[in-house]
Design a protein around this motif. Structure first.
Motif, PDB file in Angstrom:
ATOM      1  N   GLU A 238      26.657  40.894 -44.386  1.00 60.11           N
ATOM      2  CA  GLU A 238      27.244  39.590 -44.046  1.00 60.11           C
ATOM      3  C   GLU A 238      28.528  39.773 -43.238  1.00 60.11           C
ATOM      4  N   ASP A 239      29.367  40.671 -43.722  1.00 60.49           N
ATOM      5  CA  ASP A 239      30.617  40.936 -43.007  1.00 60.49           C
ATOM      6  C   ASP A 239      30.328  41.399 -41.592  1.00 60.49           C
ATOM      7  N   LEU A 240      29.325  42.266 -41.493  1.00 64.23           N
ATOM      8  CA  LEU A 240      28.997  42.841 -40.199  1.00 64.23           C
ATOM      9  C   LEU A 240      28.533  41.748 -39.246  1.00 64.23           C
ATOM     10  N   SER A 241      27.723  40.836 -39.766  1.00 63.62           N
ATOM     11  CA  SER A 241      27.202  39.807 -38.864  1.00 63.62           C
ATOM     12  C   SER A 241      28.333  38.865 -38.451  1.00 63.62           C
ATOM     13  N   SER A 242      29.302  38.645 -39.338  1.00 64.36           N
ATOM     14  CA  SER A 242      30.415  37.790 -38.913  1.00 64.36           C
ATOM     15  C   SER A 242      31.265  38.514 -37.870  1.00 64.36           C
ATOM     16  N   PHE A 247      32.489  39.056 -31.886  1.00 62.65           N
ATOM     17  CA  PHE A 247      32.357  39.701 -30.580  1.00 62.65           C
ATOM     18  C   PHE A 247      31.568  38.846 -29.613  1.00 62.65           C
ATOM     19  N   GLN A 248      30.513  38.227 -30.141  1.00 68.23           N
ATOM     20  CA  GLN A 248      29.713  37.374 -29.264  1.00 68.23           C
ATOM     21  C   GLN A 248      30.557  36.242 -28.708  1.00 68.23           C
ATOM     22  N   ILE A 307      33.012  48.706 -41.428  1.00 69.23           N
ATOM     23  CA  ILE A 307      31.895  48.089 -42.146  1.00 69.23           C
ATOM     24  C   ILE A 307      30.612  48.854 -41.862  1.00 69.23           C
ATOM     25  N   THR A 308      30.454  49.253 -40.610  1.00 67.20           N
ATOM     26  CA  THR A 308      29.259  50.024 -40.285  1.00 67.20           C
ATOM     27  C   THR A 308      29.214  51.311 -41.091  1.00 67.20           C
ATOM     28  N   ASN A 309      30.377  51.949 -41.222  1.00 64.08           N
ATOM     29  CA  ASN A 309      30.440  53.168 -42.022  1.00 64.08           C
ATOM     30  C   ASN A 309      30.009  52.913 -43.451  1.00 64.08           C
ATOM     31  N   GLN A 310      30.546  51.835 -44.015  1.00 66.20           N
ATOM     32  CA  GLN A 310      30.211  51.483 -45.394  1.00 66.20           C
ATOM     33  C   GLN A 310      28.718  51.273 -45.534  1.00 66.20           C
ATOM     34  N   THR A 311      28.190  50.488 -44.591  1.00 64.33           N
ATOM     35  CA  THR A 311      26.778  50.151 -44.682  1.00 64.33           C
ATOM     36  C   THR A 311      25.938  51.412 -44.677  1.00 64.33           C
TER      37      THR A 311
ATOM     38  N   SER B 274      16.303  52.264 -44.382  1.00 68.21           N
ATOM     39  CA  SER B 274      16.033  52.870 -43.069  1.00 68.21           C
ATOM     40  C   SER B 274      16.118  51.816 -41.973  1.00 68.21           C
ATOM     41  N   LEU B 275      15.595  50.646 -42.309  1.00 69.14           N
ATOM     42  CA  LEU B 275      15.628  49.547 -41.347  1.00 69.14           C
ATOM     43  C   LEU B 275      17.062  49.213 -40.966  1.00 69.14           C
ATOM     44  N   ILE B 276      17.902  49.139 -41.991  1.00 64.23           N
ATOM     45  CA  ILE B 276      19.305  48.785 -41.723  1.00 64.23           C
ATOM     46  C   ILE B 276      19.959  49.863 -40.878  1.00 64.23           C
ATOM     47  N   ARG B 277      19.609  51.103 -41.178  1.00 68.85           N
ATOM     48  CA  ARG B 277      20.214  52.172 -40.391  1.00 68.85           C
ATOM     49  C   ARG B 277      19.777  52.097 -38.936  1.00 68.85           C
ATOM     50  N   ALA B 278      18.488  51.816 -38.742  1.00 67.91           N
ATOM     51  CA  ALA B 278      17.995  51.674 -37.369  1.00 67.91           C
ATOM     52  C   ALA B 278      18.715  50.522 -36.685  1.00 67.91           C
ATOM     53  N   GLN B 279      18.891  49.458 -37.465  1.00 69.73           N
ATOM     54  CA  GLN B 279      19.564  48.269 -36.945  1.00 69.73           C
ATOM     55  C   GLN B 279      20.995  48.606 -36.501  1.00 69.73           C
TER      56      GLN B 279
END
Lengths: 338, 299
Positions: A238-242, A247-248, A307-311, B274-279
């Motif tokens: 959710e955080d990532l999409s916000s 950016f968009q 956030i990407t790192n966390q994910t 895996s999907l999320i990682r690809a994403q």
């Protein structure tokens, strides 16, 4: 005399301090490991921190001891108290010949959610004072699964450079070729024990062939752990999409601005042509006072990187636990069939 | 007529439990002791419940020892104790440790100091019901009789009438199982150098191998008994029967269903991650592409 000697010694030290070899291994004493684990487990689920003491030897950072910090409170007086505590502790430990050289800090974490702005800031603070610093992360929740969830992380040099200039625009990041993978660097941990400890532990090791960690590892119920992990993962998404939306929005407003600028320029040119035909001076093709020429600030990439790192961290954990689950399930099946 | 009598402590300590970190710390202090010192002594912290003392933490206190007197750095002890209380108020003074084999001459002096210190600290904490006499832990770092001897003592006052005569150190049982160390793994703690921490799957593998070896042992034992090679032991037999009975009885069809469901769940999770990682990968590429496009159109 001694003064000059001291100075020359200092000079010698400072001159020998040219290019430090990169940090390759963090070597921890069993004592430090146990102290960290005890402190973190004792206060879990509250998150705690403490200081690491040790030596910096070439490409190896030796962690020989550590001491816990009291739980922090948001009060200035107590903060000053905390600083006193730290000094007092260092002084006391020096008296019993413990290496009193700060080399970083440790902290507990919940499901590996340590990649935060605070961690980066603390790291930068430490890095300013000591040449080489490391952060040991311990995860009590993962350790109850029978794994020794100990991790040594540091920030990469290129990231620290950028952070000092506080410059996280897309352009700069691309210039440095820094992607989200390159913020944190994990350093392999080595564990060492004194011969004395080794003798004691060998003597005291129980006869029983199964240890507590075996029970923990073979436990079938990992559902709560997985659920928490997924919950955190969803939050992150959710955080990532916000962040993405931010950016968009930024790109959209940039392109809108450019369209406005083009339109304005067009108008100005037409106007200038008319003026030329009429023999008048042409107006300048730029107007800084106009609001459409004001540059729109670019949002920082740092948050989205973190956030990407966390994910990806959660993804790894889920994959790891699922892999273990497979083994456990097949083991169960084999047992059942027998 | 004078009567020789023991004063047993009001709430006697029955046994003690040692946390591995204490042992590690004592050994570390011993290794780092000053040049001329023969032994290190220090304070033990922990908690007491139902007569069981849990020794959870420790710190060394500098001291000086000559032929017949001991000088302990009292100031140091108090400072350190206050610092430790700040971090964990639940860990209170429970006794003291010394390296060496058994109780030595100067020990009673130091013990008296800790008795007094404990009384004072209890007064501070207004926690009178927990007042137990301090514990004395000795760790034989010299391995004098060829084994690691770690012993715990409490002191009992021996008096003649009202006159204190001597203090006697009584040994109490000490639990050295150290579950906490088991959790970390003895493989890591007992060797001098471990190059790499085992990761999840390696740990799992080791555990499974151990389980496999155990099952093998049981097979061998049962076969031996059946073929008359080993004398049967009823206790072991009962234990094995209990163990087998603890495996839940599920019909094969039901088990298959549960099993397959769980496998599917896990597969779904792996797929999702895996999907999320690809994403994430795609998102990063797109972001960069967007920036480049943006830059080109801007210039």
């Amino acid at each position: 005399m001694s003064n000059t000697m001291a100075r020359s010694f200092l000079q010698a030290v400072s001159s020998s301090e040219e290019v430090a070899p990169p940090l390759r291994v963090v070597q921890m004493e069993g004592l430090a490991v146990l102290k960290i684990i005890k402190h973190c487990n004792g206060f879990s689920p509250a998150l705690v921190t403490g200081q690491l003491l040790g030596l910096d030897v070439g490409s190896v950072l030796e962690v020989t001891n550590c001491f816990p910090f009291p739980i922090r409170e948001e009060d200035e007086e107590i903060e000053a108290d905390g600083a006193n505590y730290q000094l007092e502790m260092m002084r006391c430990l020096r008296e019993v010949n413990v290496d009193n050289n700060t080399i970083g800090w440790y902290q507990s974490t919940l499901l590996g959610s340590f990649q935060t702005v605070e961690l980066i800031e603390t790291f930068m603070n430490y890095q300013e004072n000591i040449r080489r610093c490391v952060c040991i992360i311990y995860d009590p929740s993962r350790s109850s699964q029978g794994a020794l969830a100990l991790k040594a992380v540091k920030l990469t040099d290129s990231f620290m450079d950028l952070h000092r200039k506080n410059n996280f625009t897309g352009e700069k990041l691309r210039e440095k070729k820094l992607s989200w993978v390159d913020i944190f660097e994990e350093i392999p941990i080595k564990i060492s024990n004194s011969a004395l400890i080794s003798a004691f532990m060998t003597e005291l090791e129980p006869e029983s062939p199964v240890a507590q960690c075996d029970y923990d590892r073979l436990k079938l119920s990992t559902a709560p752990y997985m659920e928490r992990n997924l919950e955190f993962l969803i939050d992150c998404m959710e955080d990532l999409s916000s962040e993405q939306n931010k950016f968009q929005y930024y790109y959209r407003s940039i392109s809108r601005q450019q369209a406005q600028q083009q339109a304005w320029l067009q108008k100005r040119r037409v106007e200038n042509m008319a003026r030329k035909a009429a023999g008048e001076e042409p107006l300048p093709e730029e107007d800084p006072s106009n609001s459409i020429f004001k540059p729109i600030p670019e949002p920082s990439h740092l948050d989205s990187y973190l956030i990407t790192n966390q994910t990806s961290n959660y993804c790894n954990q889920i994959n790891g636990v699922a892999g273990q689950n497979f083994s456990r399930l097949y083991l169960m099946k084999a047992l059942h069939e027998n | 007529m004078a009567v020789l009598q023991f004063f047993t402590p009001s709430s006697p300590i029955v046994s003690a439990r040692l946390h591995p970190v204490v042992l590690f710390n004592i050994c570390d202090c011993y290794v780092r002791r000053p040049d001329q010192a023969d032994r290190v002594i220090g304070t033990l912290l922990g908690s007491v419940s139902d007569g069981v003392v849990e020794i959870k933490n420790s710190y060394a206190v500098p001291h000086n020892e000559s032929a017949d007197q001991v000088a302990l750095d009292v100031e140091y002890h108090r400072n350190m104790y206050m610092s430790h209380l700040k971090v964990n108020p639940k860990e209170v003074l429970v006794g003291w440790f010394s390296t060496g084999f058994g109780v030595s001459g100067g020990s009673s002096l130091i013990h008296d100091f800790y008795v007094k210190e404990l009384k004072d600290s209890v007064k501070d904490l207004k926690d009178a019901q927990n007042s137990v006499p301090p514990l004395h832990l000795t760790v034989d770092t010299g391995f004098r009789n060829g084994e690691a001897s770690i012993k715990a003592y409490v002191s009992v006052n021996l008096s003649l009438g009202d006159r204190p005569l001597a203090a006697q150190f009584q040994e109490i049982p000490l639990d050295l199982r150290m579950i906490e160390a088991e959790r970390v793994g003895f493989d890591i703690l007992k060797t001098t150098v471990v190059d790499k921490l085992p990761n999840d799957l390696e740990g799992m593998e080791a555990s499974m191998e151990r389980l496999y070896a155990l099952i093998d042992d049981i097979y061998k034992y049962v076969d031996d008994v059946v073929e008359g090679r080993a004398t049967p032991d009823n206790d072991i037999g009962r234990f094995l029967a209990d163990t087998l009975a603890s495996v839940p009885k599920i019909s094969p069809a039901a088990f298959d269903k549960v099993f397959n469901d769980r496998i599917q769940d896990n597969l779904a999770l792996v797929y999702l991650s895996s999907l999320i990682r690809a994403q994430l990968g795609v998102a990063e590429k797109l972001n960069t592409a967007a920036q480049i496009l943006d830059l080109q159109s801007g210039s």
